[in-house]
Design an enzyme around this catalytic site. Structure first.
Site, PDB file in Angstrom:
ATOM      1  N   ARG A 119       0.844  -1.196   0.000  1.00  0.00           N
ATOM      2  CA  ARG A 119       0.000   0.000   0.000  1.00  0.00           C
ATOM      3  C   ARG A 119       0.883   1.252   0.000  1.00  0.00           C
ATOM      4  NH1 ARG A 119      -5.149   1.850  -1.013  1.00  0.00           N
ATOM      5  NH2 ARG A 119      -6.074   2.995   0.717  1.00  0.00           N
ATOM      6  N   THR A 399     -10.180   0.459  -9.036  1.00  0.00           N
ATOM      7  CA  THR A 399      -9.182  -0.484  -8.580  1.00  0.00           C
ATOM      8  C   THR A 399      -9.274  -1.686  -9.519  1.00  0.00           C
ATOM      9  OG1 THR A 399      -9.553   0.420  -6.402  1.00  0.00           O
ATOM     10  CG2 THR A 399      -8.599  -1.769  -6.472  1.00  0.00           C
ATOM     11  N   ASN A 419      -6.415   4.458  -6.849  1.00  0.00           N
ATOM     12  CA  ASN A 419      -7.595   5.064  -6.219  1.00  0.00           C
ATOM     13  C   ASN A 419      -8.602   5.432  -7.298  1.00  0.00           C
ATOM     14  OD1 ASN A 419      -9.278   5.716  -4.159  1.00  0.00           O
ATOM     15  ND2 ASN A 419      -8.516   7.786  -3.909  1.00  0.00           N
ATOM     16  N   SER A 470      -7.652   1.186   3.576  1.00  0.00           N
ATOM     17  CA  SER A 470      -8.176   0.690   2.303  1.00  0.00           C
ATOM     18  C   SER A 470      -9.393  -0.209   2.536  1.00  0.00           C
ATOM     19  CB  SER A 470      -7.075  -0.115   1.608  1.00  0.00           C
ATOM     20  OG  SER A 470      -7.580  -0.779   0.474  1.00  0.00           O
ATOM     21  N   SER A 471     -10.112  -0.469   1.473  1.00  0.00           N
ATOM     22  CA  SER A 471     -11.198  -1.457   1.521  1.00  0.00           C
ATOM     23  C   SER A 471     -10.880  -2.681   0.676  1.00  0.00           C
ATOM     24  CB  SER A 471     -12.503  -0.836   0.998  1.00  0.00           C
ATOM     25  OG  SER A 471     -12.885   0.245   1.798  1.00  0.00           O
ATOM     26  N   GLY A 491     -13.891  -1.448  -6.542  1.00  0.00           N
ATOM     27  CA  GLY A 491     -15.189  -0.859  -6.210  1.00  0.00           C
ATOM     28  C   GLY A 491     -15.192   0.040  -4.995  1.00  0.00           C
ATOM     29  N   GLY A 492     -14.026   0.511  -4.553  1.00  0.00           N
ATOM     30  CA  GLY A 492     -13.989   1.445  -3.415  1.00  0.00           C
ATOM     31  C   GLY A 492     -14.645   0.836  -2.199  1.00  0.00           C
TER      32      GLY A 492
HETATM   33  N1  GLY Z   1      -8.613   3.332  -2.932  1.00  0.00           N
HETATM   34  C1  GLY Z   1      -9.594   2.415  -2.591  1.00  0.00           C
HETATM   35  C2  GLY Z   1      -9.207   1.500  -1.486  1.00  0.00           C
HETATM   36  O1  GLY Z   1      -8.034   1.289  -1.275  1.00  0.00           O
HETATM   37  O2  GLY Z   1     -10.045   0.994  -0.793  1.00  0.00           O
END
Ligand code: GLY
Length: 587
Positions: A119, A399, A419, A470-471, A491-492
């Protein structure tokens, strides 16, 4: 009270869960699950089949690169790294060198899955108030569109570490397909054409992006025309000849730092030189006798995936019906509880004490379940984060995800990102590298939503060298130490709930990998208090959900699931039909 339209069994299950009676059986609910047919059901769509491995990614050329590496004797990690590098060329909106991500690696020999965290990090000069304007309010333009938005990229270091520890090919070998694609070009797909059209204004602010992705007169490449990326090809060649250190200490680092200095960014050569990926232990859970492994913090994905599975397992959703109003209601209420916790307890574990054990404990899920009304939606304002410490003892499609499994049973589940689509849209001159805008995943101000409407807290405040929350939820599901399937999605904020539904679709509802990927999805993230659904749910299901107090909103599709799996000697794959360019391909 529930509508009389529910079957007696549904009512009993709902009532039992609410009153806690079903919970008494939760411990015994280690139900021997039938072998879920990730490949069967001849009356529905089939997954792709292979006999010596499987690859699924969001972009067909990159999937073929992965297959060719497997065919040449490479393992799943060799293929995964080559796919990731190829996607940086063929799927520039999300594939990347200038972003970061997470990779779960399951080596068949040791069966000890690791979670590779590459990350992005905040630069050394980052500060808590850096995204606040003069009046002290969060300024999204700064965290999304400026050079301040850029986190120190981790992709190159992450891929290099994965390959060095778990691969069999050389760094130069896995770079070769990406170099060829950038140098010789590839035909522009419908998906790329459309995404460039959509992002044209954003990309055109950067002279290098404009030159890379559009014709000299600013027009789009037509579908089928060849896109050549000479700057990116040069960067990839440099990485091949000088190794990954070119990115962090060499000519590429210098180009990035110069671009930052010229445009008000914070990343310096020192930031790049200090960047290190981290190998972490996956978050682990169990569902119907299957082992779930997923990404730990600084992603919230694995923690909340396991938390929601724990919450839902005793409800016996299969008996309530796939995507019935009752099942959707229970999933949505679980999602609210999980996302409320996310807002308070999740952040970079190297900086803040994330209560992972508590959040993923069955005992904590049991406590939370007592707050879950099986009949009626609880308004989000009435939901606050829980108290996991007490249990501590025990779209957009920005993503991209891909999954690989090889003949030996090695498996990789990788999600990485810039992102937003194309990140900041800014390309470092002369390099072909697009810069991420990952800093927006920090909470600029506790309580103020980010681009995905996610509320963050103190734990996710900006700090120098911290990783933003993050997700992303790359996930592996196994039984007796052998991988059953690998999955994940972009998908955020919707990533976690998308992966949850794929896992439930296979393990709970007995759907094969293809149907599990295609089935309509729902999403609730606590705030805003709305139940987002894809089209494809029946009108009476939607009516029943509204009657239970949900604000149901039908919006665009969510996620792009890329799954591979194995049963015995056969391999299966499914690419999400929501992504027109995606491809699962077997060997
Ligand atoms: N940028 C989206 C995530 O990392 O969740």
């Amino acid at each position: 009270m529930p509508s009389s339209k529910f079957s007696r069994r549904q009512l009993l299950l709902g009532a039992a869960a609410f009153s806690g009676r079903l919970l008494a059986t939760a411990g015994q609910a280690q139900v021997e699950s039938p072998p879920a047919p990730i490949y069967s059901r001849d009356d529905r769509w089939h997954p792709v089949m292979g006999v010596a491995g499987m690859v699924a990614s969001q972009e067909a050329i990159a999937s073929r690169v992965g297959r060719s590496i497997l065919a040449a004797g490479g393992n799943a990690v060799d293929a995964a790294v080559a796919i990731g590098l190829a996607l940086a060329v063929t799927l520039p909106r999300a594939g990347n060198l200038g972003g970061g991500g997470f990779m779960l690696i399951h080596p068949a020999a040791t069966r000890e899955t690791i979670a590779l965290d590459y990350r992005e990090k905040a630069p050394l000069a980052a500060s808590r108030e850096m995204f606040l304007d003069a009046a002290g309010n969060a300024d999204p333009e700064q965290s999304r569109d400026s050079h301040l938005a850029v986190g120190v990229p981790g992709t190159v270091a992450g891929f290099a570490l994965a390959l060095a520890r778990y691969g069999t090919f050389t760094w130069a070998e896995v770079l070769q397909p990406a170099i060829a694609l950038a140098e010789q070009g590839f035909p522009v797909s419908q998906d790329l054409h459309e995404s460039l059209a959509f992002a044209r204004a954003r990309l055109s602010r950067s002279p290098a992006s404009r030159a890379a992705f559009f014709k000299p007169d600013g027009s789009l490449y037509a579908i089928g025309e060849t896109l050549v990326q000479p700057d990116l090809a040069r960067t990839l060649r440099l990485l091949a000849s000088e190794g990954p250190s070119a990115f962090y200490q060499g000519a590429i680092a210098l180009a990035i730092a110069d671009d930052m200095a010229a445009n008000g960014g914070l990343i310096t050569q020192a930031d790049l030189a200090r960047y290190q990926p981290v190998i972490r232990q996956p978050v682990r859970g169990r569902y119907r006798g299957y082992d779930i492994e997923s990404m730990p913090p600084p992603s919230s994905g694995g923690v909340h995936l396991v938390q929601m599975l724990n919450l839902l397992e005793p409800f016996q959703l299969a008996n309530l019906g796939h995507n019935s109003a009752q099942t959707i209601h229970l999933m949505a209420e679980s999602m609210k509880l999980a996302y409320a916790d996310r807002s308070r307890y999740l952040g970079d574990p190297d900086f803040v004490p994330v209560p992972v054990a508590g959040l993923t404990a069955r005992r904590y899920a049991d406590q939370l379940r007592s707050r879950l009304n099986p009949y009626q939606a609880t308004p989000s304002v009435a939901i606050a984060p829980g108290n996991p410490q007490a249990a501590q003892r025990f779209e957009s499609n920005e993503t991209t995800h891909y999954s690989v499994i090889d003949r030996a049973g090695n498996a990789v589940s990788n999600t990485y990102t810039l992102n937003f689509s194309y990140g900041t849209g800014w390309m470092v001159p002369g390099t072909g590298i697009l810069l991420n805008n990952e800093m927006d995943d920090f909470s600029a101000q506790p309580g103020v939503p980010n681009a995905y409407g996610l509320i963050g807290g103190e734990f996710n405040a900006v700090e120098p060298e911290k990783r933003m929350l993050s997700s992303m939820t790359p996930t592996l599901v196994s039984r007796d130490g052998q991988i059953y399937f690998a999955t994940g999605s972009p998908g955020g904020s919707r990533i976690i709930t998308t992966v949850l539904q794929v896992v439930l679709n296979v393990l709970e509802h007995d759907l094969n990998l293809a149907v599990a990927a295609a089935a309509p999805r729902i999403h609730h993230q606590w705030l805003p208090d709305e139940l987002r659904v894809e089209s494809g749910l029946s009108a009476d299901t939607l009516r029943l959900l509204a009657r239970r107090g949900h604000t149901v909103i039908e919006r665009a599709t969510m996620g792009s699931v890329q799954s591979v799996g194995r049963v015995g000697d056969r391999f299966f794959g499914a690419a999400d039909p929501r992504s027109p360019g995606a491809l699962a391909i077997g060997l």
